[in-house]
Design an enzyme around this catalytic site. Structure first.
Site, PDB file in Angstrom:
ATOM      1  N   ARG A 193      35.140  20.275  89.236  1.00 24.76           N
ATOM      2  CA  ARG A 193      36.416  19.520  89.336  1.00 24.76           C
ATOM      3  C   ARG A 193      37.058  19.264  87.975  1.00 24.76           C
ATOM      4  NH1 ARG A 193      33.118  17.071  93.105  1.00 24.76           N
ATOM      5  NH2 ARG A 193      33.673  17.656  95.234  1.00 24.76           N
TER       6      ARG A 193
ATOM      7  N   LYS B 158      49.352  25.635  81.625  1.00 26.08           N
ATOM      8  CA  LYS B 158      49.484  26.436  82.849  1.00 26.08           C
ATOM      9  C   LYS B 158      48.312  27.400  82.909  1.00 26.08           C
ATOM     10  CE  LYS B 158      54.369  26.639  84.041  1.00 26.08           C
ATOM     11  NZ  LYS B 158      55.552  27.523  84.158  1.00 26.08           N
TER      12      LYS B 158
ATOM     13  N   GLU C 202      58.683  36.819  73.561  1.00 26.64           N
ATOM     14  CA  GLU C 202      58.665  35.396  73.945  1.00 26.64           C
ATOM     15  C   GLU C 202      59.330  34.542  72.860  1.00 26.64           C
ATOM     16  OE1 GLU C 202      57.945  34.263  76.857  1.00 26.64           O
ATOM     17  OE2 GLU C 202      56.509  35.630  77.790  1.00 26.64           O
TER      18      GLU C 202
ATOM     19  N   LYS D  86      57.687  25.153  71.958  1.00 21.64           N
ATOM     20  CA  LYS D  86      56.975  25.116  73.242  1.00 21.64           C
ATOM     21  C   LYS D  86      56.349  23.740  73.461  1.00 21.64           C
ATOM     22  CE  LYS D  86      54.732  26.724  76.913  1.00 21.64           C
ATOM     23  NZ  LYS D  86      53.971  27.781  77.512  1.00 21.64           N
TER      24      LYS D  86
ATOM     25  N   GLU E 272      56.802  20.875  85.041  1.00 17.78           N
ATOM     26  CA  GLU E 272      57.943  21.704  85.455  1.00 17.78           C
ATOM     27  C   GLU E 272      58.641  21.095  86.677  1.00 17.78           C
ATOM     28  OE1 GLU E 272      57.424  25.976  84.744  1.00 17.78           O
ATOM     29  OE2 GLU E 272      58.516  26.301  86.615  1.00 17.78           O
TER      30      GLU E 272
ATOM     31  N   ARG F 268      61.131  22.384  81.481  1.00 18.15           N
ATOM     32  CA  ARG F 268      60.191  23.494  81.253  1.00 18.15           C
ATOM     33  C   ARG F 268      60.612  24.789  81.948  1.00 18.15           C
ATOM     34  NH1 ARG F 268      53.641  22.880  81.111  1.00 18.15           N
ATOM     35  NH2 ARG F 268      53.257  25.076  80.647  1.00 18.15           N
TER      36      ARG F 268
ATOM     37  N   ASN G  60      61.328  29.990  81.598  1.00 17.29           N
ATOM     38  CA  ASN G  60      61.270  31.168  82.474  1.00 17.29           C
ATOM     39  C   ASN G  60      62.454  32.101  82.261  1.00 17.29           C
ATOM     40  OD1 ASN G  60      58.931  30.185  83.547  1.00 17.29           O
ATOM     41  ND2 ASN G  60      59.916  29.188  85.272  1.00 17.29           N
TER      42      ASN G  60
ATOM     43  N   HIS H 236      62.157  35.744  83.042  1.00 17.21           N
ATOM     44  CA  HIS H 236      60.921  35.940  83.799  1.00 17.21           C
ATOM     45  C   HIS H 236      61.151  36.284  85.272  1.00 17.21           C
ATOM     46  CE1 HIS H 236      59.067  34.499  80.193  1.00 17.21           C
ATOM     47  NE2 HIS H 236      57.859  34.568  80.703  1.00 17.21           N
TER      48      HIS H 236
ATOM     49  N   HIS I  65      59.286  39.448  85.974  1.00 15.45           N
ATOM     50  CA  HIS I  65      58.126  39.485  86.880  1.00 15.45           C
ATOM     51  C   HIS I  65      58.323  40.527  87.982  1.00 15.45           C
ATOM     52  CE1 HIS I  65      56.339  35.225  86.007  1.00 15.45           C
ATOM     53  NE2 HIS I  65      55.938  36.134  85.149  1.00 15.45           N
TER      54      HIS I  65
ATOM     55  N   HIS J 243      53.762  42.348  79.689  1.00 10.91           N
ATOM     56  CA  HIS J 243      54.528  41.160  80.105  1.00 10.91           C
ATOM     57  C   HIS J 243      55.730  40.925  79.184  1.00 10.91           C
ATOM     58  CE1 HIS J 243      55.464  37.204  81.625  1.00 10.91           C
ATOM     59  NE2 HIS J 243      55.340  36.687  80.407  1.00 10.91           N
TER      60      HIS J 243
HETATM   61  N1  GLY Z   1      55.226  30.183  80.113  1.00  9.83           N
HETATM   62  C1  GLY Z   1      56.087  29.205  80.641  1.00  9.83           C
HETATM   63  C2  GLY Z   1      55.499  27.842  80.654  1.00  9.83           C
HETATM   64  O1  GLY Z   1      54.466  27.609  80.073  1.00  9.83           O
HETATM   65  O2  GLY Z   1      56.044  26.949  81.263  1.00  9.83           O
END
Ligand code: GLY
Length: 391
Positions: free
Chosen positions: A125, A147, A194, A240, A250, A259, A263, A266, A270, A294
């Protein structure tokens, strides 16, 4: 340790990102300082491409700091970033006798950091995770912000990227630029995409100088020169970190986009990233490379988003033209051959959103360093974006 410390301010979950060179060999004490005093083991989840000298340096330092070190190696591909690999790593962690206060340490690119983080988020957990990103992309993006997750393979061979995962903030991130000297140039360029993404949202998220600084140092950055590269990492990590601090989970209602702005590029990216047979087109590609990294897909996705925004009257064509020139200077592709039909790509863009019960949302540029979230953009504008990157 001689490093710049960029803070990710999240109350009791706050942590530092160390940015510097040659830090792995001294990281043991830093890890020791962020875990419970009773911690006795450390488990490394290692990218199979990382040179053994770097792993040995880190393992030795952890041993000196009193950790018994175990590890597992992963070959980092999007297909390997799966539930099966997650289970394999969990079993290896459990077999090592890893306890509740012991850290898992991700050593690799974004794929490995995401898997290691997801394992740490759920084993017993939740155990501490420390991230040691070894690619530029993982340093400026994947390792920071908590993330974690894996992809889900669906019927028909498609991959839903990062559909299963958790938010689990690291205790520490070590962005050691020295390890980048062994990274393939193509991987370096993918990481730069990025950074370009950050430059396109910088004014909206309160870092208005980043775009200008990158423009000024673009040639040095394209050559991966040491000085600009180290500063590039620190500046991008700082952006970031502040976006994550402002919107950790997010939140769809976050003011100015939060946040979700990260994207940018993306949703388009994606949708094309995991399609077999796609060939990137650009000055650093001779047609022999098949498949997209990516960062390459994100670069193409940003271009598609620019054309889409232009089509909707949200921004001037100069934004997309400048982006194209920047991608070319950095050696990133501006087009891709062998893309499937536009309808199929739009369906892919909508697929994961449908699975999550939300609408199709794209991040579109609205000016220099500015982006906004647009819900349900007109399909014609989305199609124009996709068609603009066909090689
Ligand atoms: N890579 C996008 C984020 O971390 O929110």
């Amino acid at each position: 340790m001689n490093a710049e410390r960029v803070g990710v301010e999240l109350g009791e979950r706050s942590y530092s990102v160390l940015v510097g060179r040659g830090m792995l060999a001294g990281l043991g004490q830093e890890v020791r300082s962020v875990v419970d005093a009773r911690s006795s083991r450390a488990f490394l989840v290692v990218d199979s491409g990382v040179p053994s000298s770097q792993i040995d340096a880190l393992s030795g330092s952890l041993a000196d700091a009193g950790f018994v070190v175990s590890s597992v190696s992963i070959e980092p591909t999007e297909r390997v970033k799966s539930i099966a690999t997650y289970e394999r790593v969990l079993c290896a962690v459990a077999s090592s006798g890893h306890g509740r206060v012991d850290p898992v340490i991700g050593v690799g690119g974004g794929i490995v950091c995401d898997i290691a983080g997801f394992v740490a988020s759920s084993y017993r957990r939740g155990v501490p995770i420390v991230q040691c990103p070894t690619t530029l992309l993982a340093m400026v993006d994947a390792s920071v912000g908590g993330k974690t997750g894996v992809n889900l393979a669906i019927e028909g061979g498609g991959l839903l990227k990062n559909l299963v995962g958790a938010f689990h903030q690291p205790r520490l991130v070590c962005a050691d630029a020295a390890v980048l000297s062994s990274l393939e140039p193509r991987q370096m360029r993918a990481g730069l995409a990025e950074c370009v993404k950050h430059a396109h949202i910088c004014a909206t998220v309160g870092h208005p100088d980043l775009g200008g600084w990158m423009k000024e140092h673009l040639d040095g950055i394209a050559r991966f020169d040491g000085g600009p590269l180290d500063e590039l990492i620190a500046r991008n990590v700082a952006l970031k970190a502040s976006v994550v601090a402002g919107d950790e989970f997010e939140d769809p209602g976050a003011p100015a986009g939060g946040r979700m702005l990260l994207n940018f590029g993306h949703t388009f990216g994606h949708a094309i990233e995991t399609i077999d047979g796609v060939v990137p087109v650009g000055r650093c590609y001779d047609g022999s490379v098949v498949g997209l990294l990516h960062g390459e897909a994100v670069g193409l996705g940003m271009l598609a988003a620019c054309r889409c925004a232009e089509n909707l009257g949200l921004c001037d064509p100069s934004i997309g033209e400048r982006l194209k020139a920047t991608l070319d200077t950095l050696g990133l592709p501006a087009r891709a051959a062998n893309l499937p039909g536009t309808g199929e790509i739009i369906a892919r863009m909508g697929h994961d959103k449908k699975a999550m019960g939300s609408t199709l949302r794209v991040i579109l540029p609205t000016g220099e360093g500015r982006c906004a979230i647009v819900e349900d953009a007109a399909p014609g504008a989305i199609a124009a974006g996709i068609d603009s990157i066909r090689g």
